[in-house]
Design an enzyme around this catalytic site. Sequence first.
Site, PDB file in Angstrom:
ATOM      1  N   LYS A 148       0.743  -1.128  -0.009  1.00  0.00           N
ATOM      2  CA  LYS A 148      -0.018  -0.022  -0.025  1.00  0.00           C
ATOM      3  C   LYS A 148       0.877   1.217   0.067  1.00  0.00           C
ATOM      4  O   LYS A 148       0.463   2.117  -0.755  1.00  0.00           O
ATOM      5  CB  LYS A 148      -0.709   0.118   1.331  1.00  0.00           C
ATOM      6  CG  LYS A 148      -1.878  -1.234   1.233  1.00  0.00           C
ATOM      7  CD  LYS A 148      -2.948  -1.195   2.128  1.00  0.00           C
ATOM      8  CE  LYS A 148      -3.590  -2.531   2.473  1.00  0.00           C
ATOM      9  NZ  LYS A 148      -4.401  -2.971   1.205  1.00  0.00           N
ATOM     10  N   GLY A 149       1.872   1.397   0.853  1.00  0.00           N
ATOM     11  CA  GLY A 149       2.810   2.404   0.772  1.00  0.00           C
ATOM     12  C   GLY A 149       3.525   2.673  -0.435  1.00  0.00           C
ATOM     13  O   GLY A 149       3.419   3.868  -1.058  1.00  0.00           O
ATOM     14  N   ALA A 150       4.132   1.628  -1.369  1.00  0.00           N
ATOM     15  CA  ALA A 150       4.540   1.846  -2.628  1.00  0.00           C
ATOM     16  C   ALA A 150       3.754   2.149  -3.284  1.00  0.00           C
ATOM     17  O   ALA A 150       3.846   2.986  -4.371  1.00  0.00           O
ATOM     18  CB  ALA A 150       5.151   0.550  -2.684  1.00  0.00           C
ATOM     19  N   GLU A 205       0.428  -1.413   7.372  1.00  0.00           N
ATOM     20  CA  GLU A 205       0.967  -2.702   6.683  1.00  0.00           C
ATOM     21  C   GLU A 205       2.746  -2.663   7.303  1.00  0.00           C
ATOM     22  O   GLU A 205       2.909  -3.816   7.267  1.00  0.00           O
ATOM     23  CB  GLU A 205       1.284  -2.752   5.197  1.00  0.00           C
ATOM     24  CG  GLU A 205      -0.025  -3.160   4.523  1.00  0.00           C
ATOM     25  CD  GLU A 205       0.177  -3.213   2.912  1.00  0.00           C
ATOM     26  OE1 GLU A 205      -0.699  -3.908   2.500  1.00  0.00           O
ATOM     27  OE2 GLU A 205       1.096  -2.651   2.188  1.00  0.00           O
ATOM     28  N   ASN A 238     -11.443   2.475   4.081  1.00  0.00           N
ATOM     29  CA  ASN A 238     -12.522   2.210   3.035  1.00  0.00           C
ATOM     30  C   ASN A 238     -13.987   1.484   3.956  1.00  0.00           C
ATOM     31  O   ASN A 238     -13.639   1.721   5.308  1.00  0.00           O
ATOM     32  CB  ASN A 238     -12.317   1.259   2.113  1.00  0.00           C
ATOM     33  CG  ASN A 238     -11.610  -0.349   2.665  1.00  0.00           C
ATOM     34  OD1 ASN A 238     -12.232  -0.530   3.723  1.00  0.00           O
ATOM     35  ND2 ASN A 238     -11.081  -0.978   2.020  1.00  0.00           N
ATOM     36  N   THR A 274     -13.617   5.886   1.819  1.00  0.00           N
ATOM     37  CA  THR A 274     -13.910   5.629   0.230  1.00  0.00           C
ATOM     38  C   THR A 274     -15.102   4.502   0.374  1.00  0.00           C
ATOM     39  O   THR A 274     -15.106   3.556   1.059  1.00  0.00           O
ATOM     40  CB  THR A 274     -12.506   5.045  -0.278  1.00  0.00           C
ATOM     41  OG1 THR A 274     -12.136   4.074   0.560  1.00  0.00           O
ATOM     42  CG2 THR A 274     -11.528   6.017  -0.523  1.00  0.00           C
ATOM     43  N   ASP A 307     -10.714  -4.951 -11.901  1.00  0.00           N
ATOM     44  CA  ASP A 307      -9.952  -5.405 -10.818  1.00  0.00           C
ATOM     45  C   ASP A 307      -9.805  -4.266  -9.949  1.00  0.00           C
ATOM     46  O   ASP A 307      -9.363  -3.178 -10.215  1.00  0.00           O
ATOM     47  CB  ASP A 307      -8.602  -5.806 -11.368  1.00  0.00           C
ATOM     48  CG  ASP A 307      -7.797  -6.540 -10.357  1.00  0.00           C
ATOM     49  OD1 ASP A 307      -7.803  -6.390  -9.010  1.00  0.00           O
ATOM     50  OD2 ASP A 307      -6.557  -6.821 -10.606  1.00  0.00           O
ATOM     51  N   ASP A 344      -5.526   2.345  -2.765  1.00  0.00           N
ATOM     52  CA  ASP A 344      -4.226   3.367  -2.965  1.00  0.00           C
ATOM     53  C   ASP A 344      -4.198   4.191  -4.045  1.00  0.00           C
ATOM     54  O   ASP A 344      -3.423   5.318  -3.751  1.00  0.00           O
ATOM     55  CB  ASP A 344      -3.254   2.153  -3.229  1.00  0.00           C
ATOM     56  CG  ASP A 344      -2.945   1.099  -2.023  1.00  0.00           C
ATOM     57  OD1 ASP A 344      -3.590   1.388  -0.967  1.00  0.00           O
ATOM     58  OD2 ASP A 344      -2.653  -0.064  -2.407  1.00  0.00           O
TER      59      ASP A 344
HETATM   60  O1  RIB Z   1      -4.171  -2.117  -1.494  1.00  0.00           O
HETATM   61  C1  RIB Z   1      -3.457  -3.076  -2.622  1.00  0.00           C
HETATM   62  C2  RIB Z   1      -2.358  -3.794  -1.935  1.00  0.00           C
HETATM   63  O2  RIB Z   1      -2.651  -4.666  -0.730  1.00  0.00           O
HETATM   64  C3  RIB Z   1      -1.566  -4.762  -2.762  1.00  0.00           C
HETATM   65  O3  RIB Z   1      -0.489  -4.289  -3.833  1.00  0.00           O
HETATM   66  C4  RIB Z   1      -1.024  -5.733  -1.645  1.00  0.00           C
HETATM   67  O4  RIB Z   1       0.573  -5.534  -1.806  1.00  0.00           O
HETATM   68  C5  RIB Z   1      -1.271  -5.335  -0.411  1.00  0.00           C
HETATM   69  O5  RIB Z   1      -0.511  -4.209   0.061  1.00  0.00           O
END
Ligand code: RIB
Length: 311
Positions: free
Chosen positions: A45-47, A145, A190, A226, A252, A258
Site C-alpha cells: 500500500k505504501g509503495a 502494513e 474504506n 472511500t 480489478d 491506494d
Molecule cells: O491495496 C492493495 C495492496 O495491498 C496490494 O498491492 C498488496 O500488496 C497489498 O499491500
Amino acid sequence: MSSNKSGQITVVGANMIDLIAYVPRFLNVGETLHGTEFQMGYGGKGANQAVMAAKLGSKVVMVTKIGEDVFGSGTRENLEKYGIDTTFVLSTSKAFSGVAPIAVVPEGQNEIVIVSGANNLLTTSEIDAVRDQIAKSAYLVCQLEIDLALTLHALRVARSVGTPTILNPAPAVESLPPEIYELTDIFCPNETETAILTGLKIDSVASAEIAAHELLSRGVKTVLITLGENGCLIVNSEGAIHIPADKVKVVDTTGAGDAFVGALAHFLALGLTLKNAATRAVKVASISVQGKGTQSSFPERSAIPAEILAT
Ligand code: RIB
C-alpha cells in the site's frame, strides 16, 4: 485543507510483490481451485500510494525496507522508474521482501494476504533520519502494513515538525492506540476498515456518516471514507460531503484505494481544497479499477482527462 509547505510527499510504509491469481470465485476452506490467469507486479500500500502520486507528477520520498533478494532489487528499480526518491529505501538480509498473494474474482473484488517480511524491520531511528524530509513535505502518508509502532513513530515525527498527515488505516485492526487518531489529520479508511474500526455496519452513505462521527470523536481532524462504486464521504467539523463516482466497468479493484490515497495526497500537495482533491482522486481511482493489476492499473497523466489534472 491545504499545506503551505513544498509539494513534496513522504510515504512511510510497505512495499510488496503482488502475486495475483484471477479465479472464478473465492475459495472455500481446504479447497484447491484452478485460476485462469496470473500476474506478478509491484505492490504494497505504501509503495502503491507513492507510485500513484509520482505518476501524477508529485515529488515523492519513499521510506520502506526491502529484503536483499530479487524482489527487493526489483522494487527499488520500480520506484526509481517513477522518479521516486529511494534514499530511504533501506535493505536487510534478515528477512525476505514483503509479498502479497492475491485472489481476484470476475466481479473485480479481491482477497489479499500480506507477509510484510523486511518491511517490519524498519526502525524508529531510521524514521528519525527522515525527519528533515518529513519537515519539508506537504504531507506525510502512512498505512498500517508496517509495524504499528513504526507508523505511530512516523506520525509523531510529522506532528513535531508541523507536517499534516494522511493515514490509510489498512489493513484495519479492531483497536488502534488513541494517539494514532490524535496524530492524524485525514483518516482515510474504506467501508470494510471503517466497520472493523467502529464495530458499525456500513451499508449506505448515511451509515458511513454515523461511523465517521465515531472516528472524529476519537480525535482525527477529518474522516474521508472511500465507498467503492459510491465514491467517498468527507466528514469533519464543517459538515459532511458525499462525492459520488462515475459508473464504470470494473475489472480489478486491487489497489484502487491506494490510487485514491496517492492521488488525494498529490492534489492536496498542489494546494487544492479537500473537496476538490477528493473529487479528482475518486476519478483517478475509477480509472484504475478498469485495468488489471495494482500499480499497472494506475493511470499515467496521458491517460487522465485534462480537466482532472488542471490546476
Ligand atoms: O491495496 C492493495 C495492496 O495491498 C496490494 O498491492 C498488496 O500488496 C497489498 O499491500
